[in-house]
Enzyme design. Structure first.
Site, PDB file in Angstrom:
ATOM      1  N   LYS A  77      -5.785   7.470   5.685  1.00 58.34           N
ATOM      2  CA  LYS A  77      -4.431   7.344   5.129  1.00 58.34           C
ATOM      3  C   LYS A  77      -4.206   5.946   4.569  1.00 58.34           C
ATOM      4  CE  LYS A  77      -2.270  10.913   7.969  1.00 58.34           C
ATOM      5  NZ  LYS A  77      -3.332  11.170   8.952  1.00 58.34           N
ATOM      6  N   HIS A  79      -3.135   2.816   2.346  1.00 58.13           N
ATOM      7  CA  HIS A  79      -1.949   2.418   1.574  1.00 58.13           C
ATOM      8  C   HIS A  79      -1.897   0.903   1.582  1.00 58.13           C
ATOM      9  CE1 HIS A  79       1.838   2.521  -0.352  1.00 58.13           C
ATOM     10  NE2 HIS A  79       2.570   2.225   0.699  1.00 58.13           N
TER      11      HIS A  79
END
Ligand SMILES: O=C(O)c1cc(=O)[nH]c(=O)n1[C@@H]1O[C@H](COP(=O)(O)O)[C@@H](O)[C@H]1O
Length: 244
Positions: A77, A79
């Site tokens: 994930k 980011h």
């Protein structure tokens, strides 16, 4: 109305029904993960490595699994600023994993697509986490918006940027399918066999429902890795997928 699974695009393997179940190795050590994989045996073909195992030797274990012919979904994930995401994805693309997650923010998704160029890695964009409901979004500082609405907006952005697949709750899969079309993957966590504990998941469905709603792959962790007989649970889910 539910979409029949036969009209869904093919999962990544193109053929092996077992690949539609992605088993989340959410365990603290490589030894434990190795033991679960060995107990599941040929009932499991596709494994997800997330934060817990990734930061405890999971990257090396990912290579071990790939060496055994298993597919690996690295659930990081990502980011960050664009350059960091792009270069990180470039490094991951060399590992031979099949899927990698990034959060569905436009800058991040564009950077991930640039970073994977020339490799077989597929980038999945996580729209709204399945543990979030509308109130959690408000709590996180979003102007009042339904989770389903934000999922739809992010799916549109992911499609326009050229992301390979979407991670969303199965409850949103049909709406996402109309946005992303048949050539992108839909991968759904928040799956619970009938009677299993929901835990922290809020938008959950059964494996059969997930497939009928159009998911290409289902992600299941605790109901399998915490089971007394992980192989039996994995086999039962694959059976449910086959019959959905
Ligand atoms: O990206 C994911 O895989 C993911 C996205 C999401 O929105 N919700 C979600 O549960 N997941 C992951 O899917 C797995 C679900 O685990 P269980 O709830 O134990 O089946 C966990 O490893 C989560 O990190």
């Amino acid at each position: 109305m539910s979409q029949p699974s036969s009209s869904s695009p093919k999962p990544v393997s193109g053929g092996d029904i077992r690949d539609r179940l992605i088993i989340g190795l959410d365990v603290p050590t490589v030894d434990e993960a190795r033991s679960i994989v060995s107990r599941i045996g040929d009932a499991g073909t596709f494994y997800k490595i997330g934060y817990q195992l990734a930061y405890a030797g999971g990257f090396e274990f990912a290579r071990e699994l790939i060496g055994q012919g298993k597919k690996v979904f690295l659930d990081l994930k990502l980011h960050d600023i664009g350059n960091t995401v792009e270069e990180g994805v470039r490094s991951i693309a060399r590992m031979g994993v099949t899927f990698l997650t990034v959060h569905a923010y436009p800058q991040t998704m564009r950077a991930a697509v640039a970073g994977k160029a020339g490799s077989d890695l597929k980038i999945l964009a996580v729209t709204v986490l399945t543990s979030y409901d509308d109130n959690d979004l408000i709590d996180a500082g979003y102007a009042p918006v339904a989770a389903a609405e934000l999922v739809a907006k992010r799916a549109e952005q992911a499609r326009d940027i050229g992301i390979d697949g979407i991670v969303c709750a199965a409850t949103e899969a049909q709406a996402v399918r109309t946005i992303v079309g048949r050539n992108r993957l839909i991968v759904t966590p928040g799956i619970r066999p009938a009677g299993a504990d929901a835990g922290d998941q809020k938008r959950i469905v059964t494996p059969a429902e997930g497939i009928r709603l159009g998911a290409n792959h289902l992600v299941v962790a605790r109901p399998i890795v915490k089971a007394d007989d992980p192989r039996a649970v994995a086999e039962a889910i694959v059976d449910e997928i086959a019959k959905a």
